[in-house]
Design a protein around this motif. Structure first.
Motif, short mmCIF file in Angstrom:
data_model
loop_
_atom_site.label_atom_id
_atom_site.label_comp_id
_atom_site.label_asym_id
_atom_site.label_seq_id
_atom_site.Cartn_x
_atom_site.Cartn_y
_atom_site.Cartn_z
N ARG A 73 0.82 -1.21 0.00
CA ARG A 73 0.00 0.00 0.00
C ARG A 73 0.86 1.27 0.00
N SER A 74 2.09 1.15 0.45
CA SER A 74 2.96 2.30 0.62
C SER A 74 3.47 2.82 -0.72
N LYS A 75 3.46 4.12 -0.88
CA LYS A 75 4.07 4.74 -2.07
C LYS A 75 5.58 4.50 -2.01
N GLY A 76 6.10 3.77 -3.01
CA GLY A 76 7.52 3.43 -3.01
C GLY A 76 7.88 2.29 -2.09
N GLY A 77 6.88 1.57 -1.55
CA GLY A 77 7.14 0.51 -0.60
C GLY A 77 7.76 -0.74 -1.22
N LYS A 78 8.50 -1.48 -0.41
CA LYS A 78 9.12 -2.73 -0.84
C LYS A 78 8.99 -3.75 0.29
N SER A 79 8.50 -4.94 -0.04
CA SER A 79 8.48 -6.01 0.96
C SER A 79 9.46 -7.11 0.54
#
Length: 432
Positions: A347-353
């Motif tokens: 959901r995060s803008k620019g997120g990485k899991s």
């Protein structure tokens, strides 16, 4: 102003007196990890045969208290939301019950009556002048349980930090108080070997300055942490606050200044570390402990731009399905917060899991990258949620990729000894 010290003395009792408030058939809730109150649980253990059908609910006990006993489950039985060393064998043998759940959903399940709460035992800080105790070490589902319980017993320990956040319980909510000054359980950083170090470097290279970090528990996530000390303006929004994160703060890598959601604050729901960590938390305005339905809610955690989440797994198949909690049908740990934070990063803008795991198990004899998950495996992170998968042999980025592309990317980061075998399996499945 009420005299809270008088009220305190009226409610003060011994552990043996306090456990008499537990009734047959009670659902007794205990917090995560270091939040478990040893004096109360030792007293309950010593007197467990005096009870009938009491169930102790906890997500992760650190110690195998006497009541965790197959011979006395008709008296007091452990019910786990997550398995660790103290409870894994019991769950595998069937005398410890296991309830699957997202960590973030547990407070709501309590509020909705899906998880019954009669009594709560929790460790806490000494009371302040306003009559408040801090449930700082394991806020998680404990706050919701306290609101729902008939009986709340707090174990006051001067070693427990008084932390800020939504983790305060007023003496008016407390039924009984016991005191204990035993040192808190300490859990240091795990041993990091060359495999963990290699995985950590791959992940660290993909983390940008200014990112907000969630770190799971284990050697590989901590290996990532150890390689982030040269980064700048990192932030923390995590379920666990451990010594690895404290190392980043002390190195200057974490400032929380770039966070666009709750800037300037370390946000977590439970602490698991050493005395150094617990002392750092005490009345620190930059640290806030909150219930898990706040910290792990993907809609809230995902408000952090550039959110990076790092969690370990056991097995990943060609589609990217991650089993992080069982060995086939044999239970091993639990869902915990992994799914919560994978979805938060999505959901995060620019997120990485990142899902991290060694390429092999059992001294290199088993590949953790497999064509399909072992029969009976629990899917912790789904094929639609997974993003990066990292082994010591590289990084596979899976989102937006076809099933064939995923298989190719995962085979490329498998151990070289298994790549021919995996390639043949992919061809048989019409993936290559």
């Amino acid at each position: 102003m009420p005299n809270y010290q008088e009220v305190y003395q009226e409610k003060l009792c011994t552990p043996v007196e306090a456990i008499k408030l537990v009734q047959d058939g009670d659902f007794l809730v205990v917090p995560t990890g270091v939040g478990e109150p040893p004096a109360l649980l030792n007293a309950l253990s010593e007197h467990r045969r005096e009870y009938k059908d009491v169930k102790v609910f906890q997500i992760l006990p650190l110690r195998r208290f006497g009541y965790i006993d197959p011979e006395t489950v008709d008296h007091v039985r452990h019910v786990a939301y997550f398995l660790g060393g103290a409870t894994r064998a019991g769950a595998q043998e069937g005398w410890i019950d296991y309830i699957p759940s997202y960590f973030s959903k547990m407070p709501r399940m309590i509020e909705d009556g899906l998880l019954t709460v009669d009594t709560v035992f929790t460790i806490c800080s000494p009371m302040d002048e306003h009559g408040y105790f801090s449930i700082s070490l394991a806020t998680d589902y404990t706050m919701a349980a306290i609101k729902a319980a008939r009986t709340v017993v707090v174990e006051v320990n001067p070693n427990v930090p008084f932390a800020n956040g939504n983790c305060l319980v007023h003496i008016s909510e407390v039924t009984a108080i016991v005191e204990d000054d035993a040192p808190l359980t300490e859990v240091g950083l795990p041993k990091i070997g060359p495999v963990q170090e290699a995985i950590g470097k791959y992940v660290a290279d993909l983390i940008d300055d200014g990112s907000t970090i969630q770190i799971g528990f284990g050697a590989i996530p901590d290996a990532v942490v150890m390689q982030l000390t040269h980064k700048h303006n990192l932030g923390i929004h995590s379920e666990m606050f451990g010594d690895g994160i404290l190392t980043l703060i002390e190195s200057g890598a974490v400032t929380n200044r770039s966070k666009n959601y709750l800037p300037g604050k370390v946000i977590a729901t439970f602490a698991l570390g050493t005395k150094r960590l617990y002392d750092f938390m005490h009345r620190n305005p930059h640290v806030e402990m909150h219930p898990v339905n706040f910290t792990n809610d993907p809609c809230l955690a995902g408000k952090n731009d550039n959110l990076v989440t790092i969690n370990a797994s056991i097995q990943v198949d060609f589609l990217g399905q991650c089993c992080s909690e069982s060995m086939g049908s044999t239970p091993y740990s639990g869902t915990g917060g992994q799914s919560d934070f994978v979805r938060s990063a999505n959901r995060s803008k620019g997120g990485k899991s990142f899902i991290v795991l060694p390429a092999t198990a059992k001294d290199g004899t088993i590949s953790r990258i497999t064509p399909t998950l072992t029969a009976g495996s629990a899917v912790t992170t789904s094929k639609n949620d997974v993003n990066y998968v990292v082994t010591e042999y590289g990084v596979a980025q899976l989102q937006g990729k076809s099933a064939k592309e995923r298989a190719q990317a995962l085979i490329a980061i498998a151990h070289p000894n298994f790549r021919d075998e995996l390639t043949a399996a992919a061809e048989e499945m019409n993936l290559l």
